[in-house]
Design an enzyme around this catalytic site. Structure first.
Site, PDB file in Angstrom:
ATOM      1  CB  ILE A  67      -0.956   0.032   1.205  1.00  0.00           C
ATOM      2  CG1 ILE A  67      -0.168  -0.116   2.512  1.00  0.00           C
ATOM      3  CG2 ILE A  67      -2.005  -1.057   1.071  1.00  0.00           C
ATOM      4  CD1 ILE A  67      -1.049  -0.017   3.756  1.00  0.00           C
ATOM      5  N   GLY A  68       2.161   1.126   0.085  1.00  0.00           N
ATOM      6  CA  GLY A  68       3.016   2.307   0.087  1.00  0.00           C
ATOM      7  C   GLY A  68       4.475   1.913  -0.035  1.00  0.00           C
ATOM      8  CB  THR A  71      13.863   6.767   0.194  1.00  0.00           C
ATOM      9  OG1 THR A  71      13.304   7.684  -0.747  1.00  0.00           O
ATOM     10  CG2 THR A  71      15.340   6.591  -0.107  1.00  0.00           C
ATOM     11  CG  PHE A  72      14.625   5.982   4.296  1.00  0.00           C
ATOM     12  CD1 PHE A  72      15.783   5.912   3.537  1.00  0.00           C
ATOM     13  CD2 PHE A  72      14.167   7.225   4.680  1.00  0.00           C
ATOM     14  CE1 PHE A  72      16.474   7.055   3.187  1.00  0.00           C
ATOM     15  CE2 PHE A  72      14.857   8.372   4.332  1.00  0.00           C
ATOM     16  CZ  PHE A  72      16.014   8.291   3.585  1.00  0.00           C
ATOM     17  CE  LYS A  97       8.459   3.169   8.016  1.00  0.00           C
ATOM     18  NZ  LYS A  97       8.477   4.472   8.727  1.00  0.00           N
ATOM     19  CG  ASP A 184       9.135  13.659   5.502  1.00  0.00           C
ATOM     20  OD1 ASP A 184       9.042  14.592   4.696  1.00  0.00           O
ATOM     21  OD2 ASP A 184       9.200  12.471   5.152  1.00  0.00           O
TER      22      ASP A 184
END
Length: 489
Positions: A67-68, A71-72, A97, A184
């Site tokens: 779903i996403g 970069t990290f 994640k 961010d």
């Protein structure tokens, strides 16, 4: 006969061209289909590889799809295996994640501490579970359905914008109370379930602790241990000693310190040798007279030895382009929670003007030029001087009025050419109905009662001006913004 043959040749050519166009369109369709299939197969392969590397995850969760991706890390949608027989609307969904293996251990630890100690309340995401096997680490967090910000930014009314900004600033106030900068803040990191009015501030991968006893905050370790790719600008890598404060009231706030530990070897032994620059001979007779505090090589077309020996400016620069405030673009070491409130102001400006992204610069110099167009060169130069920097521009800019800009972008330009009798602006030389120049006789933060612009009250534009103040010392904090008339209950 020659005429008939010419017509036949022309018809034959048209037929061949049509066939060639049909072949090309068919090839494009097949290519798009193959690309979609390749993408789906690639995501399935990534999920299988993740479950193979982390067997505990496969025992507890069903991983459905990606779903996403950043970069990290990569984020997947998951649900409990024990709820596999339940319908989808009764399942509990999770965001899994997966951090890249090259991420720095100190940054992973800091992000986990942020999720544990800060998250779980005031619209800040928490963590339900953390699993690790060798270099494979996943965070299991709550999931809320959400859509892309660009899909609804133009449909939000004043009340929805008020609720959105109030939730965002409540989350930032909670984060800042722990002495942490998110660094961010942007719409993709503030999830919004529009149907149920739920909000979540996510992604603390670039979070940094504020240090109050010095002008420059500690620089966190790099996000990657061995990586050359840096789409999101990272901070300069310098060693900072960790100062232990015995009078800290909360253990959680102390646990969020991201300062790098001092090493046994001295910094002088590890510092690289300075490269001596060639000295430039400058005639003393041609040197201009300078005021105190200005170097003698100013406007001389060369660099003197003292200026050449100065150390390069080093300061945290983490964040996403388009949401960085002037103090980050100017590489000032004095950065604090105002970095996040500036980003919140950019989000508010996007909602008022129905334009996302609001700033589109690809580098810091272009970003400063965009800020000069919006805010004017004089406020930016004053801010640069207060931060120990100097900003030089080729020509001065007056700045734009955000109220006029929102009315133009949301309502469109006046139909037809303006009448010739209308007076023109003395600055931009456009007719007054088309002028977007800022009126310097009226403060941008002032509020006109009962005034509505492009469907939004004047208080919303006043709040945007408070959040987009170029001076970080005068910029509104999250607490100040919540007491603003636009957000106050």
């Amino acid at each position: 006969m020659s005429r008939i043959r010419g017509i036949e040749a022309k018809v034959q050519k048209e037929i061949e061209e049509n066939l060639e166009n049909r072949r090309n369109k068919y090839k494009e369709v097949i290519k798009k289909k193959n690309d979609i299939c390749t993408k789906v197969d690639s995501e399935k392969l990534q999920i299988v590889e993740l479950l193979y590397k982390l067997p505990k995850l496969d025992k507890i969760f069903d991983v459905h799809r990606k779903i996403g991706e950043g970069t990290f890390s990569s984020v997947y949608l998951g649900s409990l295996k024990q709820h596999a027989q339940l319908p989808d609307d009764q399942k509990r969904w999770f965001a899994i994640k997966h951090l890249v293996p090259t991420a720095h251990p100190a940054r992973i630890e800091h992000e986990l501490r942020c999720l544990q100690d800060i998250g779980g309340k005031d619209y800040v995401i928490g963590v339900d579970l953390c699993l690790r096997h060798l270099d494979t680490i996943v965070f299991v967090m709550p999931y809320i359905p959400h859509r892309k910000f660009s899909e609804y930014v133009g449909d939000m009314d004043a009340e929805e914008v008020r609720c959105y900004m109030r939730a965002l600033l409540v989350a930032l106030r909670h984060v800042h109370s722990f002495g942490v900068i998110h660094r961010d803040v942007k719409p993709s990191n503030f999830l919004y379930d529009r149907e149920n009015r739920r909000y979540l501030l996510v992604d603390f991968g670039l979070a940094q602790r504020v240090v109050s006893d010095g002008p420059s905050p500690p620089v966190p370790p790099p996000a990657h241990a061995n990586s050359l790719k840096r789409p999101r600008e990272e901070v300069a890598t310098i060693s900072v000693k960790c100062v232990i404060d015995e009078n800290i009231q909360s253990e959680k706030r102390f646990a969020l310190d991201l300062s790098t530990r001092s090493r046994s070897t001295s910094s002088a032994a590890q510092s690289p040798k300075k490269v001596s620059l060639p000295k430039v001979q400058i005639s003393k007779q041609k040197l201009p007279k300078v005021s105190p505090g200005v170097c003698s090589c100013s406007n001389a077309g060369s660099v003197c030895s003292p200026c050449g020996a100065r150390a390069a400016a080093r300061a945290p620069r983490a964040g996403t382009q388009g949401f960085r405030p002037p103090e980050v673009l100017l590489k000032s070491p004095r950065q604090g929670p105002a970095v996040d409130t500036w980003a919140a102001g950019v989000v508010l400006a996007s909602m008022l003007t129905a334009r996302y992204p609001f700033f589109r610069a690809s580098d810091d110099a272009s970003a400063l030029a965009e800020l000069a167009d919006l805010l004017g060169t004089l406020p930016l130069q004053r801010t640069a001087a207060s931060l120990g920097r100097r900003m030089v521009t080729s020509q001065p800019r007056r700045g734009l009025c955000l109220r006029k800009l929102a009315a133009r972008l949301r309502g469109g330009a006046p139909p037809g050419p303006p009448p010739p009798a209308l007076p023109a602006c003395e600055h931009c030389h456009l007719p007054l109905p088309h002028c977007l120049c800022r009126d310097e006789t009226v403060k941008a933060t002032s509020i006109t009662p009962n005034l509505t612009i492009a469907g939004f009250p004047d208080e919303a534009f006043s709040l945007a001006a408070r959040l987009l103040d170029p001076d970080p010392r005068a910029r509104a904090t999250a607490q100040d913004a919540l007491t603003h008339p636009f957000l106050a209950d």
